[in-house]
Design an enzyme around this catalytic site. Structure first.
Site, mmCIF file in Angstrom:
data_model
loop_
_atom_site.group_PDB
_atom_site.id
_atom_site.type_symbol
_atom_site.label_atom_id
_atom_site.label_comp_id
_atom_site.label_asym_id
_atom_site.label_seq_id
_atom_site.Cartn_x
_atom_site.Cartn_y
_atom_site.Cartn_z
ATOM 1 N N TYR A 1 -0.906 -3.380 -6.636
ATOM 2 C CA TYR A 1 -2.127 -4.175 -6.621
ATOM 3 C C TYR A 1 -2.814 -4.074 -5.263
ATOM 4 C CZ TYR A 1 0.108 -7.846 -3.799
ATOM 5 O OH TYR A 1 0.714 -8.539 -2.777
ATOM 6 N N ARG B 1 10.340 -0.678 -24.360
ATOM 7 C CA ARG B 1 11.108 -1.040 -23.162
ATOM 8 C C ARG B 1 12.298 -0.106 -22.929
ATOM 9 N NH1 ARG B 1 15.159 -3.966 -20.976
ATOM 10 N NH2 ARG B 1 14.646 -5.035 -19.027
ATOM 11 N N HIS C 1 14.126 1.507 -19.061
ATOM 12 C CA HIS C 1 13.906 1.487 -17.615
ATOM 13 C C HIS C 1 13.219 2.748 -17.084
ATOM 14 C CE1 HIS C 1 16.595 -1.884 -17.989
ATOM 15 N NE2 HIS C 1 16.485 -2.160 -16.697
ATOM 16 N N LYS D 1 2.590 -1.541 -2.037
ATOM 17 C CA LYS D 1 2.055 -2.863 -2.401
ATOM 18 C C LYS D 1 2.316 -3.087 -3.889
ATOM 19 C CE LYS D 1 -1.884 -5.858 -1.389
ATOM 20 N NZ LYS D 1 -1.153 -6.976 -0.813
ATOM 21 N N GLU E 1 7.430 -9.581 8.590
ATOM 22 C CA GLU E 1 6.064 -10.001 8.261
ATOM 23 C C GLU E 1 6.131 -11.280 7.441
ATOM 24 O OE1 GLU E 1 4.052 -7.291 5.574
ATOM 25 O OE2 GLU E 1 5.905 -6.886 4.493
ATOM 26 N N LEU F 1 4.305 -4.124 5.142
ATOM 27 C CA LEU F 1 3.164 -3.505 4.473
ATOM 28 C C LEU F 1 2.129 -3.193 5.555
ATOM 29 C CD1 LEU F 1 1.722 -2.939 1.674
ATOM 30 C CD2 LEU F 1 0.548 -5.096 2.083
HETATM 31 N N1 PLP Z 1 2.097 -8.212 4.081
HETATM 32 C C1 PLP Z 1 2.257 -8.663 2.822
HETATM 33 C C2 PLP Z 1 3.640 -8.820 2.285
HETATM 34 C C3 PLP Z 1 1.133 -9.004 2.053
HETATM 35 O O1 PLP Z 1 1.297 -9.444 0.791
HETATM 36 C C4 PLP Z 1 -0.154 -8.869 2.614
HETATM 37 C C5 PLP Z 1 -1.352 -9.227 1.859
HETATM 38 O O2 PLP Z 1 -1.318 -9.652 0.745
HETATM 39 C C6 PLP Z 1 -0.281 -8.395 3.921
HETATM 40 C C7 PLP Z 1 0.872 -8.071 4.622
HETATM 41 C C8 PLP Z 1 -1.624 -8.231 4.557
HETATM 42 O O3 PLP Z 1 -2.287 -7.118 4.009
HETATM 43 P P1 PLP Z 1 -3.866 -7.008 4.000
HETATM 44 O O4 PLP Z 1 -4.314 -7.243 5.399
HETATM 45 O O5 PLP Z 1 -4.122 -5.613 3.554
HETATM 46 O O6 PLP Z 1 -4.369 -8.034 3.057
#
Ligand code: PLP
Length: 285
Positions: free
Chosen positions: A33, A100, A102, A149, A182, A207
């Site tokens: 996403y 379904r 895996h 993501k 994070e 991320l």
């Molecule tokens: N880290 C995680 C786990 C996130 O879910 C998000 C945003 O949803 C971010 C960092 C920040 O990412 P962005 O600046 O691209 O929204």
């Protein structure tokens, strides 16, 4: 006004919009996403979000559901149809619908696409930023591929809930080396006593946030100094400032960590300035 969603080729009233129960996103979290900020009716930093989306899809061997320009047109159309001037647009792509099992479907299926948009309260967001938020720290328990993501967000959901139950807004994961990775839905930053802005490098454990990437440009342009390195909760407790970044929040000051005030417990000048300057450096489309 009813909300409109784009679902697999059609714009639907959100109350009637649905996906197949054998969608692999629903059964296996087999999908990715993006969330983009909408400002003045425009999408903020869409090209960077699309680049990250394509990378996430590649890493999971899911095909792009349509041409990039068509997907961008859908994102704009959903934003327009929902009359969002300030808010977020959400895009989700899953591997598609199959019986379904895996492993990937033997016969390739069409990836499924959902796009929604909703308005946020700008004044409320500004008030939150003026007050600052609290974060808690918790042990890292996510899989190592947090660079993708993916919609598999259960540890993030539980982390956020734990934060809420402790009266905080965000949870910072701490890895087995004792370093902050994070937030559950944001990147984590601190400012040292001598004014250096510190965030973990995007190579591992986080991320690569779009807001994080743009903020690096902001910091360079304002001739502030940036250190990309890990930091511990102890260093964060003693920092001059702390903040988080995410598309829906831009730069959000952190005023308590594990219930301890950061410095004087008020949003600091660096975070406040970076928040003010941020959109000078973003791309609007
Ligand atoms: N880290 C995680 C786990 C996130 O879910 C998000 C945003 O949803 C971010 C960092 C920040 O990412 P962005 O600046 O691209 O929204």
């Amino acid at each position: 006004m009813s909300r409109i969603a784009y679902v697999n080729g059609r714009y639907r009233d959100i109350r009637d919009a649905s996906v197949n129960i054998e969608d692999r996103g629903y059964q296996f979290s087999d999908g990715v996403y993006e969330v983009c900020e909408v400002r003045g009716g425009k999408i903020v930093d869409l090209p960077r979000h699309m680049t990250r989306l394509q990378r996430s899809l590649r890493e999971l061997q899911i095909a792009m559901p349509m041409q990039l320009t068509s997907l961008e047109a859908v994102i704009h159309e959903v934003t327009r149809r929902n009359r969002v001037t300030y808010g977020i647009v959400y895009l989700q792509v899953t591997r598609g619908v199959a019986r379904r099992d895996h492993a990937f479907p033997a016969q390739a299926v069409r990836p499924a696409v959902v796009v929604t948009a909703r308005s946020l309260n700008f004044d409320k967001n500004q008030e939150t930023a003026a007050r600052g938020i609290g974060v808690i720290t918790i042990p890292e328990n996510r899989w190592p591929r947090v660079d993708i993501k993916s919609v598999a967000l259960l540890p993030n959901v539980l982390a956020k809930q734990q934060a809420r139950e402790k009266g905080a807004y965000e949870a910072w994961f701490v890895d087995s080396d004792g370093h902050v990775t994070e937030g559950a839905s944001s990147n984590a930053w601190i400012v040292t006593g001598d004014g250096k802005v510190v965030t973990r490098s995007a190579d591992q454990g986080i991320l690569a946030g779009v807001t994080r990437a743009v903020l690096r440009d902001v910091i360079a342009s304002l001739q502030m100094s940036l250190e990309e390195r890990p930091f511990t909760p102890a260093e964060a407790y003693g920092a001059a400032e702390a903040f988080v970044t995410a598309s829906s929040q831009i730069v959000m000051p952190v005023v308590t960590i594990d219930s301890r005030p950061v410095a004087d417990g008020k949003p600091g000048p660096v975070a406040t300035r970076l928040r003010e300057q941020f959109h000078r450096f973003s791309a609007f489309s």
